[in-house]
Every structure is written in C-alpha cells, then in structure tokens.
Design an enzyme around this catalytic site. Structure first.
Site, short mmCIF file in Angstrom:
data_model
loop_
_atom_site.label_atom_id
_atom_site.label_comp_id
_atom_site.label_asym_id
_atom_site.label_seq_id
_atom_site.Cartn_x
_atom_site.Cartn_y
_atom_site.Cartn_z
CE LYS A 60 -2.38 1.01 -5.44
NZ LYS A 60 -3.59 0.35 -6.03
CE1 TYR A 109 -6.99 2.00 -2.03
CE2 TYR A 109 -5.34 1.14 -0.54
CZ TYR A 109 -5.69 1.68 -1.77
OH TYR A 109 -4.73 1.88 -2.73
CG ASN A 135 -3.61 -1.05 -9.56
OD1 ASN A 135 -3.05 -0.90 -8.47
ND2 ASN A 135 -4.85 -0.67 -9.77
CG HIS A 158 -3.77 5.61 -4.42
ND1 HIS A 158 -5.08 5.17 -4.42
CD2 HIS A 158 -3.80 6.87 -3.89
CE1 HIS A 158 -5.86 6.12 -3.90
NE2 HIS A 158 -5.10 7.16 -3.57
CD GLU A 194 -6.77 9.18 -1.33
OE1 GLU A 194 -7.73 8.47 -1.66
OE2 GLU A 194 -5.87 9.51 -2.14
N1 UDP Z 1 -8.85 -3.37 -6.94
C1 UDP Z 1 -8.86 -4.75 -7.11
N2 UDP Z 1 -9.88 -5.29 -7.86
C2 UDP Z 1 -10.86 -4.55 -8.43
C3 UDP Z 1 -10.85 -3.16 -8.24
C4 UDP Z 1 -9.83 -2.59 -7.50
O1 UDP Z 1 -8.00 -5.45 -6.61
O2 UDP Z 1 -11.76 -5.11 -9.08
C5 UDP Z 1 -7.77 -2.75 -6.14
C6 UDP Z 1 -6.70 -2.10 -7.03
O3 UDP Z 1 -5.44 -2.22 -6.39
C7 UDP Z 1 -7.18 -0.65 -7.05
C8 UDP Z 1 -7.69 -0.48 -5.61
O4 UDP Z 1 -8.31 -1.73 -5.31
O5 UDP Z 1 -6.15 0.26 -7.40
C9 UDP Z 1 -8.68 0.65 -5.41
O6 UDP Z 1 -9.74 0.50 -6.33
P1 UDP Z 1 -10.32 1.76 -7.12
O7 UDP Z 1 -11.58 1.33 -7.78
O8 UDP Z 1 -10.39 2.94 -6.20
O9 UDP Z 1 -9.23 1.99 -8.27
P2 UDP Z 1 -8.17 3.16 -8.48
O10 UDP Z 1 -8.77 4.43 -7.94
O11 UDP Z 1 -6.93 2.74 -7.74
O12 UDP Z 1 -7.95 3.21 -9.96
MG MG Z 2 -9.62 4.86 -6.10
#
Ligand code: UDP
Ligand code: MG
Length: 133
Positions: free
Chosen positions: A9, A49, A112, A115, A126
């Site tokens: 990212k 997303y 974070n 992805h 995806e």
């Molecule tokens: N995210 C965020 N706040 C949250 C949860 C998610 O900003 O409380 C962002 C973060 O960058 C995350 C992305 O949204 O990686 C997608 O969320 P997901 O729950 O799918 O997490 P992931 O699959 O990336 O672990």
């Molecule tokens: Mg996710």
C-alpha cells in the site's frame, strides 16, 4: 496451484520498504507470478473495496489507497490465500503476531502497509480487477 492478490500500500511504498516486504514474501516461498507499480484511480479503489462501502472507515480508505503508488502482485503457493493472510497478520498491527508484515511495518489499523485477499473466490475477483483476465 492457488493464487492470491497482494498489494503493497501507499504508506509502505512511500517509506521505501517495498524490498523488505518482497523479501518476506519470497522467504515464505511464494512465487511472484505478476507484479506492477501502479496507482489506483478513485473508481478502481471503489470497485476493489466495494464490500466496505458505507462503513465508517470507507472514505478514509479510498483516500488512502489512491494517495500514492502501490505494488500489485499475484502470488502463488499451496494454500496461498490463507498462507499470505498468516504472513501479513491481523488488520490492526497491535493485534498482529510477531514476525508478520503488519507487526513489523504497519503504522496503524488504517495505514497497514499491505493487502491480502481473504478467500480464494475474492482472490480471483481481485486478480481480475488489478490485472484483467
Ligand atoms: N481499515 C481501517 N479501519 C478499520 C478497518 C479497516 O482503516 O477499522 C482499512 C485498513 O486499511 C484495512 C482495509 O480498510 O486493511 C480493509 O479492511 P479489512 O477489514 O478488509 O481488513 P484486511 O482484510 O485488510 O485485514
Ligand atoms: Mg479485507
């Protein structure tokens, strides 16, 4: 062989840690089948997303993911989807296991660094969004 879609990212590209993250991916025996440096348009980020539309963090997420360059990767390995999710760790680095990419490099739950697809079905979707068929 199973494939998954990985992204490095904007926060990680900006901090010059692409190489460190790729080394962890290669050391975990993933094969890199496709890789590109690109930037998500707002439309692409919203497609990618779509599942999170309406959530509290959605607008921030779209802004973040379109804010700079990303690396998109197709990774191949046995059980690639689950194996890569294990390598990246929990969404929130504070909750991620030791020696995971997010534990080592993520700034917080939002920024974070990486992805990973969460299912084989979503990996196919995806990969097609990021690389076409
Ligand atoms: N995210 C965020 N706040 C949250 C949860 C998610 O900003 O409380 C962002 C973060 O960058 C995350 C992305 O949204 O990686 C997608 O969320 P997901 O729950 O799918 O997490 P992931 O699959 O990336 O672990
Ligand atoms: Mg996710």
């Amino acid at each position: 062989m199973e494939q998954t879609l990985a992204l490095i990212k904007p926060d990680a590209v900006e901090r010059n840690i692409i190489g460190k993250i790729l080394a962890m991916i290669e050391n975990d025996n993933f094969k890199i089948r496709h890789m590109k440096l690109t930037q998500m348009s707002e439309q692409l980020a919203k497609t990618f997303y779509a599942i999170h539309e309406g959530k509290s963090f959605y607008d921030k997420l779209i802004k973040y993911m379109t804010s700079g360059s990303i690396i998109a990767l197709v990774l191949e390995k046995e059980n690639a989807v689950a194996s890569y999710r294990k390598l990246i760790g929990a969404t929130d680095p504070a909750k991620a296991d030791d020696n995971t990419i997010r534990k080592l490099y993520a700034l917080d739950k939002s920024f974070n660094s990486v992805h990973g697809s969460d299912s084989v079905e979503n990996a196919k979707i995806e990969i097609s969004i990021m690389f076409g068929d």
